[in-house]
Design an enzyme around this catalytic site. Sequence first.
Site, PDB file in Angstrom:
ATOM      1  N   SER A  92     -33.548 -61.070   4.838  1.00 27.99           N
ATOM      2  CA  SER A  92     -33.385 -60.795   3.576  1.00 27.99           C
ATOM      3  C   SER A  92     -31.858 -60.678   3.280  1.00 27.99           C
ATOM      4  CB  SER A  92     -33.958 -59.573   2.931  1.00 27.99           C
ATOM      5  OG  SER A  92     -34.066 -58.678   3.793  1.00 27.99           O
ATOM      6  N   THR A  93     -31.137 -61.159   4.213  1.00 26.83           N
ATOM      7  CA  THR A  93     -29.578 -61.011   3.984  1.00 26.83           C
ATOM      8  C   THR A  93     -28.880 -62.560   3.095  1.00 26.83           C
ATOM      9  OG1 THR A  93     -29.180 -62.394   6.097  1.00 26.83           O
ATOM     10  CG2 THR A  93     -29.044 -59.957   6.165  1.00 26.83           C
TER      11      THR A  93
ATOM     12  N   GLY B 168     -30.882 -66.349   0.810  1.00 27.91           N
ATOM     13  CA  GLY B 168     -31.767 -66.889   0.431  1.00 27.91           C
ATOM     14  C   GLY B 168     -32.951 -66.313  -0.437  1.00 27.91           C
TER      15      GLY B 168
ATOM     16  N   SER C 185     -45.709 -71.562   2.420  1.00 30.61           N
ATOM     17  CA  SER C 185     -44.975 -72.623   2.188  1.00 30.61           C
ATOM     18  C   SER C 185     -45.762 -73.737   1.596  1.00 30.61           C
ATOM     19  CB  SER C 185     -44.032 -73.256   3.328  1.00 30.61           C
ATOM     20  OG  SER C 185     -43.526 -74.548   2.823  1.00 30.61           O
TER      21      SER C 185
ATOM     22  N   TYR D 100     -43.716 -76.148  11.874  1.00 30.05           N
ATOM     23  CA  TYR D 100     -43.379 -75.215  10.885  1.00 30.05           C
ATOM     24  C   TYR D 100     -44.559 -75.023   9.831  1.00 30.05           C
ATOM     25  CZ  TYR D 100     -41.380 -73.612   6.332  1.00 30.05           C
ATOM     26  OH  TYR D 100     -41.006 -72.972   4.820  1.00 30.05           O
TER      27      TYR D 100
HETATM   28  N1  NAP Z   1     -36.391 -72.463   0.841  1.00 28.99           N
HETATM   29  C1  NAP Z   1     -37.442 -73.150   0.483  1.00 28.99           C
HETATM   30  O1  NAP Z   1     -37.491 -74.266   0.066  1.00 28.99           O
HETATM   31  C2  NAP Z   1     -38.815 -72.597   1.017  1.00 28.99           C
HETATM   32  C3  NAP Z   1     -39.821 -73.316   0.492  1.00 28.99           C
HETATM   33  C4  NAP Z   1     -41.025 -72.692   0.856  1.00 28.99           C
HETATM   34  C5  NAP Z   1     -41.252 -71.579   1.572  1.00 28.99           C
HETATM   35  N2  NAP Z   1     -39.949 -71.170   2.197  1.00 28.99           N
HETATM   36  C6  NAP Z   1     -40.270 -69.705   2.781  1.00 28.99           C
HETATM   37  O2  NAP Z   1     -39.385 -68.729   2.146  1.00 28.99           O
HETATM   38  C7  NAP Z   1     -39.122 -67.761   3.166  1.00 28.99           C
HETATM   39  C8  NAP Z   1     -37.419 -67.727   3.147  1.00 28.99           C
HETATM   40  O3  NAP Z   1     -36.980 -68.964   3.104  1.00 28.99           O
HETATM   41  P1  NAP Z   1     -35.267 -69.016   2.822  1.00 28.99           P
HETATM   42  O4  NAP Z   1     -35.279 -70.666   2.557  1.00 28.99           O
HETATM   43  O5  NAP Z   1     -34.974 -68.138   1.750  1.00 28.99           O
HETATM   44  O6  NAP Z   1     -34.769 -68.790   4.142  1.00 28.99           O
HETATM   45  P2  NAP Z   1     -33.240 -68.918   4.571  1.00 28.99           P
HETATM   46  O7  NAP Z   1     -32.313 -69.022   3.766  1.00 28.99           O
HETATM   47  O8  NAP Z   1     -33.253 -69.649   5.616  1.00 28.99           O
HETATM   48  O9  NAP Z   1     -33.360 -67.552   5.267  1.00 28.99           O
HETATM   49  C9  NAP Z   1     -32.176 -67.002   5.924  1.00 28.99           C
HETATM   50  C10 NAP Z   1     -32.655 -65.548   6.010  1.00 28.99           C
HETATM   51  O10 NAP Z   1     -33.480 -65.444   7.174  1.00 28.99           O
HETATM   52  C11 NAP Z   1     -32.691 -64.468   7.937  1.00 28.99           C
HETATM   53  N3  NAP Z   1     -33.332 -64.724   9.372  1.00 28.99           N
HETATM   54  C12 NAP Z   1     -33.492 -66.050  10.030  1.00 28.99           C
HETATM   55  N4  NAP Z   1     -33.776 -65.891  11.380  1.00 28.99           N
HETATM   56  C13 NAP Z   1     -34.265 -64.705  11.556  1.00 28.99           C
HETATM   57  C14 NAP Z   1     -34.542 -64.117  12.620  1.00 28.99           C
HETATM   58  N5  NAP Z   1     -35.118 -64.252  13.640  1.00 28.99           N
HETATM   59  N6  NAP Z   1     -34.911 -62.620  12.582  1.00 28.99           N
HETATM   60  C15 NAP Z   1     -34.253 -62.061  11.311  1.00 28.99           C
HETATM   61  N7  NAP Z   1     -34.038 -62.321  10.469  1.00 28.99           N
HETATM   62  C16 NAP Z   1     -33.911 -64.112  10.449  1.00 28.99           C
HETATM   63  C17 NAP Z   1     -31.591 -64.574   7.924  1.00 28.99           C
HETATM   64  O11 NAP Z   1     -30.763 -63.499   8.259  1.00 28.99           O
HETATM   65  P3  NAP Z   1     -29.558 -63.660   9.131  1.00 28.99           P
HETATM   66  O12 NAP Z   1     -28.699 -64.857   8.822  1.00 28.99           O
HETATM   67  O13 NAP Z   1     -28.804 -62.322   8.742  1.00 28.99           O
HETATM   68  O14 NAP Z   1     -29.656 -63.490  10.663  1.00 28.99           O
HETATM   69  C18 NAP Z   1     -31.337 -64.526   6.422  1.00 28.99           C
HETATM   70  O15 NAP Z   1     -31.459 -63.366   5.996  1.00 28.99           O
HETATM   71  C19 NAP Z   1     -39.205 -68.408   4.639  1.00 28.99           C
HETATM   72  O16 NAP Z   1     -40.495 -67.857   5.058  1.00 28.99           O
HETATM   73  C20 NAP Z   1     -39.508 -69.944   4.336  1.00 28.99           C
HETATM   74  O17 NAP Z   1     -40.316 -70.439   5.371  1.00 28.99           O
HETATM   75  C21 NAP Z   1     -38.931 -71.641   1.813  1.00 28.99           C
END
Ligand code: NAP
Length: 264
Positions: free
Chosen positions: A15-16, A18, A141, A154
């Site tokens: 949660s840092t 996105g 997702s 994924y």
């Molecule tokens: N974005 C989309 O279009 C979309 C669509 C459908 C579903 N989702 C789902 O929604 C959720 C959030 O997606 P998002 O796109 O917001 O993600 P994102 O922007 O890629 O997320 C980045 C966040 O995840 C943390 N992170 C990454 N790898 C990690 C690990 N191994 N351990 C702990 N923290 C970790 C990062 O922390 P640090 O960088 O600080 O380490 C940062 O806080 C995911 O489950 C994704 O599959 C996303």
Amino acid sequence: MDLGLKGKKVFISGSTAGIGFATAQSFLREGADVIINGRSEGSVSKALEKLTGEFPEANIEGFSADFASQESVNALTAALPDIDILINNVGIYSSQSFFETSDEEWMKQYEVNVMSGVRLSRKLLPGMLERNWGRILFVSSECATLVPEDLISYSTTKGALLTVSRGLAQLTKGTGVTINAVIPGSTMTEGAEAFLSDLAEKENKTVQQAESDFFSEIRTSSLLQRFAKVEEIANSIVYFSSPLASATNGTAIKLDGGSMGGIL
Ligand SMILES: NC(=O)c1ccc[n+]([C@@H]2O[C@H](COP(=O)([O-])OP(=O)(O)OC[C@H]3O[C@@H](n4cnc5c(N)ncnc54)[C@H](OP(=O)(O)O)[C@@H]3O)[C@@H](O)[C@H]2O)c1
């Protein structure tokens, strides 16, 4: 509308940035106490600084833990206090050919995307059941059912989350605890912005054109025909975590802009 979240203790994995970061902001707006998480001390303190600047009166903490490392997760679960609301948000992907995706890559995505929520729920659900109140939300997702060919590993993990979520909800029968999954569609995070500007540069078009082509050529089933804003996803996560959503349990809530089709 008061969602009744004041003083509730929330943990959000990944949660840092996105969707997770926007979800932290939405919970803080509602007066909840929030614990954020990322892989490194640096990224967590940077995010904490932003959030405390925006919500100076709020209770906000940060835990760095890498969900790809079991040791790191063990340290986190040992240190976590009782939590009222667990948001299993962390998720990673790699766009690649099925034939080139190694076992290691499959296992890493399973570890981060599925086992993070399994381990956190195993630790936190017993306390919720004992206190007769709690919420767990898994962030799946649209890929769980659309299964893009370059994202088979994924998509598999995102399908697995729906099963874990339903199974755990069955353990809450007759209690004040609910467990659900949310299913976002394509959402405009920093990662999606970078993907679009790379695509725009490669194909010599504007970012707006790249976004519109993504929906007319790739995500054709979307009724929204644009990326959702992170706030749109976060607001639904916060509502379904609130006491107001007490009749919703054991289900998967689509936030996909209609891309998955079907009435239910
Ligand atoms: N974005 C989309 O279009 C979309 C669509 C459908 C579903 N989702 C789902 O929604 C959720 C959030 O997606 P998002 O796109 O917001 O993600 P994102 O922007 O890629 O997320 C980045 C966040 O995840 C943390 N992170 C990454 N790898 C990690 C690990 N191994 N351990 C702990 N923290 C970790 C990062 O922390 P640090 O960088 O600080 O380490 C940062 O806080 C995911 O489950 C994704 O599959 C996303």
